[in-house]
Design a protein around this motif. Structure first.
Motif, mmCIF file in Angstrom:
data_model
loop_
_atom_site.group_PDB
_atom_site.id
_atom_site.type_symbol
_atom_site.label_atom_id
_atom_site.label_comp_id
_atom_site.label_asym_id
_atom_site.label_seq_id
_atom_site.Cartn_x
_atom_site.Cartn_y
_atom_site.Cartn_z
ATOM 1 N N CYS A 78 -22.959 4.161 -34.079
ATOM 2 C CA CYS A 78 -22.582 3.859 -32.693
ATOM 3 C C CYS A 78 -21.463 4.802 -32.219
ATOM 4 O O CYS A 78 -20.665 5.281 -33.013
ATOM 5 C CB CYS A 78 -22.127 2.406 -32.637
ATOM 6 N N ARG A 111 -21.095 -4.224 -27.201
ATOM 7 C CA ARG A 111 -21.130 -2.839 -26.711
ATOM 8 C C ARG A 111 -22.127 -2.011 -27.493
ATOM 9 O O ARG A 111 -22.825 -1.162 -26.948
ATOM 10 C CB ARG A 111 -19.734 -2.215 -26.834
ATOM 11 N N GLY A 112 -22.181 -2.266 -28.790
ATOM 12 C CA GLY A 112 -23.108 -1.517 -29.640
ATOM 13 C C GLY A 112 -24.548 -1.761 -29.239
ATOM 14 O O GLY A 112 -25.359 -0.829 -29.170
ATOM 15 N N LEU A 170 -23.878 -6.056 -34.727
ATOM 16 C CA LEU A 170 -23.130 -5.188 -33.814
ATOM 17 C C LEU A 170 -22.357 -6.057 -32.836
ATOM 18 O O LEU A 170 -22.698 -7.218 -32.621
ATOM 19 C CB LEU A 170 -24.071 -4.294 -33.006
ATOM 20 N N CYS A 171 -21.370 -5.442 -32.202
ATOM 21 C CA CYS A 171 -20.711 -6.134 -31.100
ATOM 22 C C CYS A 171 -21.539 -5.883 -29.841
ATOM 23 O O CYS A 171 -22.455 -5.055 -29.845
ATOM 24 C CB CYS A 171 -19.271 -5.642 -30.967
ATOM 25 N N MET A 195 -13.315 -5.729 -30.129
ATOM 26 C CA MET A 195 -14.401 -6.118 -31.039
ATOM 27 C C MET A 195 -14.651 -5.071 -32.118
ATOM 28 O O MET A 195 -15.589 -4.281 -32.009
ATOM 29 C CB MET A 195 -15.691 -6.318 -30.248
ATOM 30 N N HIS A 196 -13.824 -5.058 -33.109
ATOM 31 C CA HIS A 196 -14.119 -4.143 -34.205
ATOM 32 C C HIS A 196 -14.934 -4.919 -35.224
ATOM 33 O O HIS A 196 -14.416 -5.709 -36.006
ATOM 34 C CB HIS A 196 -12.840 -3.527 -34.760
ATOM 35 N N ASN A 197 -16.186 -4.641 -35.120
ATOM 36 C CA ASN A 197 -17.267 -5.423 -35.697
ATOM 37 C C ASN A 197 -16.953 -6.101 -37.035
ATOM 38 O O ASN A 197 -16.826 -7.331 -37.119
ATOM 39 C CB ASN A 197 -18.468 -4.467 -35.803
ATOM 40 N N TRP A 226 -14.977 2.527 -34.433
ATOM 41 C CA TRP A 226 -15.388 1.813 -35.648
ATOM 42 C C TRP A 226 -16.637 2.465 -36.220
ATOM 43 O O TRP A 226 -16.863 2.484 -37.406
ATOM 44 C CB TRP A 226 -15.638 0.339 -35.317
ATOM 45 N N ARG A 227 -17.451 3.017 -35.311
ATOM 46 C CA ARG A 227 -18.654 3.775 -35.671
ATOM 47 C C ARG A 227 -19.578 2.995 -36.628
ATOM 48 O O ARG A 227 -19.910 3.439 -37.730
ATOM 49 C CB ARG A 227 -18.286 5.151 -36.247
ATOM 50 N N CYS A 228 -19.983 1.842 -36.151
ATOM 51 C CA CYS A 228 -20.883 0.989 -36.943
ATOM 52 C C CYS A 228 -22.247 1.645 -37.099
ATOM 53 O O CYS A 228 -22.690 2.400 -36.235
ATOM 54 C CB CYS A 228 -21.107 -0.337 -36.223
ATOM 55 N N HIS A 279 -19.691 3.811 -29.273
ATOM 56 C CA HIS A 279 -18.953 3.096 -28.224
ATOM 57 C C HIS A 279 -17.526 2.748 -28.606
ATOM 58 O O HIS A 279 -16.753 2.292 -27.768
ATOM 59 C CB HIS A 279 -19.730 1.854 -27.789
ATOM 60 N N CYS A 280 -17.196 2.886 -29.891
ATOM 61 C CA CYS A 280 -15.785 2.868 -30.270
ATOM 62 C C CYS A 280 -15.660 3.533 -31.631
ATOM 63 O O CYS A 280 -16.662 3.841 -32.284
ATOM 64 C CB CYS A 280 -15.187 1.456 -30.245
HETATM 65 FE FE1 SF4 Z 1 -20.128 0.072 -31.558
HETATM 66 FE FE2 SF4 Z 1 -19.079 -2.373 -31.382
HETATM 67 FE FE3 SF4 Z 1 -19.256 -1.192 -33.716
HETATM 68 FE FE4 SF4 Z 1 -17.514 -0.322 -31.942
HETATM 69 S S1 SF4 Z 1 -17.492 -2.318 -32.981
HETATM 70 S S2 SF4 Z 1 -18.845 0.959 -33.155
HETATM 71 S S3 SF4 Z 1 -18.665 -0.607 -30.044
HETATM 72 S S4 SF4 Z 1 -20.947 -1.834 -32.414
#
Ligand code: SF4
Length: 738
Positions: free
Chosen positions: A54, A91-92, A88-89, A221-223, A59-61, A56-57
């Protein structure tokens, strides 16, 4: 080559709809399916899952992009990636809204002046790259490479960094350092000799008691951190939240303590005072593994719980109870380092206070305490020879975090050096400068007006693109390869692959190709790999795998980190003393307080309230601002200003009415903001989410939604040790719409 044009960048240009993707992108299956990769190839190449990560932040899930008929129809959490754990959160999952955003930049654009009128014209990639190269080359020849800077955010910047390094440019700045990660990284580095980590090195799931200071998990939201907190609470973890606002996390806490803003260091000193005076600290650990205890004790002995109560508005009884409970649960207890750690200009010392509170109870490398994760040991790729590159730190701040070339100067220094005409050109990668916290919108725009040449690489027409000389449309993270995500320590060390799920749409290109084209045009032949797949494959083969193999799951896993220390284990720390530095020798040498000291911050003027800020769980500030899938959620459409019930009565404000905000310098928000009357915030502060109030009409979903927080920043406090920017000494009052 196009000749340089004398254009006035002060005009904010509205990019014509003709140059954007258009609504067709939302309704038709554009984007061809790629071949190979994916662990669920369903017949005829029609449906498959592509594993990537990801954007979107940070954390790069790990994500699983579900592709049917050449179109991504949903994104879920990768079950293979340790930083998503199958989930995922919001946003992901909302990435589909980004790739099919009808407002996406579709073509390269060049600012032109014709018949006295300034506008954008559609350009070919060759034209746009040639023009950019010509301008950068000219500026380097005339003023030297130090007249060029790159502001970057997001993971695709690495190829531009390589290109610039070969070009001799080494002024790189990431604004997130200034207000988010800089202070805590350096605070921990000065204390332990290593950073706080992303993900943070706290053994949350095995902890019994964690203190959070203004950290907004649940909104932030850091997953997997949120997953760990939920799991920890299920196992009996108790949390204490110090926050002027009753946040989502406070709703899960055993104790919410509505601390007076700006007094965290006094609170932490008082907790240390109780630990030391009541002999609750870990004497053996402190004697064996730390230096500076006497100096710390002398400093904190003045901060009795009674004195701290007067400063923080938290009772002495509560302070004593928290300190005693913390000690009772230790070493399975911790203070979480949090994120966005620069608030009042003393963020480094605030983060050090957290690090010290951890050290005092001897929770280092203990179950439920502070842990140190390991990285996946990825062999170094062959290094390039960069004849022009001189690794240099340009920041004037003595303890600026200087270990990596991607952050060699604080972003506000780029703004200042541009105003001083030392910097003449910017490459802006994914940073919406006017709305990004640097020194506030007004000063950011002054700098934009000053810079001779601005090239913006982005996926959407953010405000900054309206000021650019050249706009280079990058495809989204779902359409490209980026460099491997392999540099982060974690519980299970990993290397993750970003790979395209569909081909780039419209006339957009991946950053790696754009940077390569620029490098070639600048005469830097062979600097970037022939093609990105060859480059990634070579790196992965050195790690005993291959691109083809890693494409299947998107991740390569290492041996789990050995988290806990053994009895009698010798601990070493990369500090000057080799021990945990309760009193920092580096701070002392640089002329700063060696132990954290509480400094009183300004009070709001009469009738004004301290402007606090945060985020919503479904939005990552600018990056998701125009995402229609995420913005369809009712609570995401606009930001609100949280106002305490008594304050609302005093100003005759009703719940749901719209007001403008005016700050202490007289700046009034361009757009109104909805009032949320609530008991969930103290009476001396208001709260609003950052990333709203966009003034660029082409962002159809974000335009005029709520008020801009950045617009209301007129005052900043710079952390003199590391150059990070504090902005919470801004105060606002209300102007009723009527
Ligand atoms: Fe994406 Fe959410 Fe994970 Fe951040 S915490 S990388 S936005 S899924």
């Amino acid at each position: 080559m196009i000749q340089g044009q004398d254009l006035n960048r002060r005009d904010f240009l509205r990019i014509s709809s003709l140059f954007l993707a258009g609504s067709a992108a939302m309704s038709t299956p554009i984007g061809r399916t790629l071949s190979g990769g994916g662990d669920a190839l369903a017949g005829n190449g029609e449906e498959r899952i592509v594993h990537s990560f990801c954007e979107h932040c940070f954390w790069r899930c790990g994500i699983a992009a579900h592709v049917r008929d050449g179109r991504i129809y949903k994104i879920t959490g990768s079950k293979h990636h340790p930083l998503s754990n199958g989930r995922l959160c919001p946003r992901g999952t909302g990435g589909v809204g980004q790739i099919y955003d009808p407002d996406r930049l579709a073509h390269p654009l060049i600012r032109q002046k014709k018949g006295g009128r300034v506008s954008y014209r559609k350009a070919t990639w060759d034209e746009a790259i040639a023009y950019t190269a010509e301008k950068l080359y000219g500026i380097r020849e005339t003023y030297g490479p130090e007249a060029i800077a790159m502001l970057h955010h997001g993971y695709g910047y690495t190829f531009f960094k390589k290109m610039f390094m070969a070009f001799g440019v080494n002024k790189f700045a990431k604004p997130s350092f200034d207000f988010c990660c800089g202070p805590r990284h350096q605070g921990y580095l000065l204390t332990y000799g290593h950073g706080a980590g992303t993900p943070e090195g706290v053994d949350i799931v095995n902890s019994k008691y964690i203190l959070f200071f203004g950290t907004h998990y649940g909104e932030n939201m850091h997953n997997t951190a949120v997953q760990e907190i939920a799991e920890g609470i299920r196992r009996g973890l108790k949390i204490v939240v110090f926050d002027p606002r009753f946040s989502t996390l406070a709703g899960k806490a055993e104790k919410w303590l509505p601390i007076k803003p700006g007094t965290d260091i006094a609170m932490m000193q008082a907790l240390m005072n109780v630990l030391i005076t009541e002999d609750l600290y870990d004497r053996e650990f402190v004697a064996g593994h730390t230096v500076g205890f006497d100096e710390l004790r002398d400093e904190v002995e003045k901060m009795t719980p009674e004195r701290a109560a007067e400063i923080t508005d938290i009772s002495a009884d509560d302070i004593r109870e928290v300190a005693r409970t913390y000690a009772r649960y230790a070493p399975a207890a911790a203070v979480h380092p949090g994120r966005r750690t620069q608030w009042y200009g003393d963020g480094t010392q605030r983060s050090r206070s957290m690090a010290i509170l951890n050290a005092l109870v001897g929770n280092y490398k203990m179950p439920g305490g502070v842990v140190k994760y390991e990285k996946y040991k990825l062999p170094k790729s062959e290094t390039h020879h960069y004849p022009e590159f001189e690794k240099k730190v340009w920041s004037k701040y003595p303890l600026f975090v200087d270990t990596k070339p991607e952050n060699s100067i604080a972003s506000h220094e780029v703004i200042e050096q541009t105003l001083d005409e030392k910097i003449k050109a910017w490459l802006v990668y994914g940073v919406n400068v006017p709305e990004t916290i640097t020194l506030g919108r007004k000063i950011a725009l002054e700098a934009i007006n000053k810079v001779d040449f601005l090239v913006a690489v982005d996926t959407l027409p953010m405000e900054v693109t309206g000021y650019a000389d050249v706009v280079l449309p990058e495809c989204t993270y779902l359409e490209r390869y980026d460099d491997l995500d392999g540099g982060r320590p974690y519980r299970t060390p990993f290397v993750a692959l970003r790979q395209p799920a569909v081909e780039p749409m419209f006339d957009s290109k991946p950053g790696n190709q754009i940077a390569k084209m620029l490098a070639e045009k600048l005469g830097l032949h062979g600097v970037l790999e022939e093609d990105v797949e060859t480059y990634l494959d070579r790196k992965l083969k050195k790690a005993g795998s291959s691109l083809a193999e890693v494409k299947k799951t998107g991740v390569l896993l290492g041996k789990p980190t050995d988290l806990y220390r053994k009895p009698g284990e010798k601990l070493t720390f990369k500090t000057p003393s080799g021990k945990i530095e309760l009193a920092s020798s580096k701070l002392r040498e640089a002329g700063f307080d060696a132990v954290p000291r509480y400094i009183r911050h300004p009070e709001p003027p009469q009738g004004f309230y301290r402007m606090l800020t945060g985020r919503k769980p479904m939005l990552t500030f600018g990056r998701t601002a125009n995402n229609r899938f995420l913005n369809e959620l009712p609570t995401a459409r606009e930001n609100e200003v949280w106002v305490n019930t008594h304050v609302a009565e005093k100003h005759r404000l009703s719940h749901g009415e719209y007001v403008h905000l005016k700050n202490q310098a007289g700046v009034v928000s361009e757009y109104p903001i909805k009032v949320k009357v609530t008991e969930r915030i103290r009476q001396d502060a208001v709260y609003m989410v950052h990333g709203y109030g966009h003034y660029f009409k082409k962002l159809k979903w974000a335009y005029r939604k709520g008020a801009s927080h950045n617009e209301l920043i007129s005052h900043t406090e710079i952390d003199k040790a590391i150059g990070a920017v504090g902005f919470q000494n801004n105060f606002v009052t209300f102007i009723k719409e009527a």
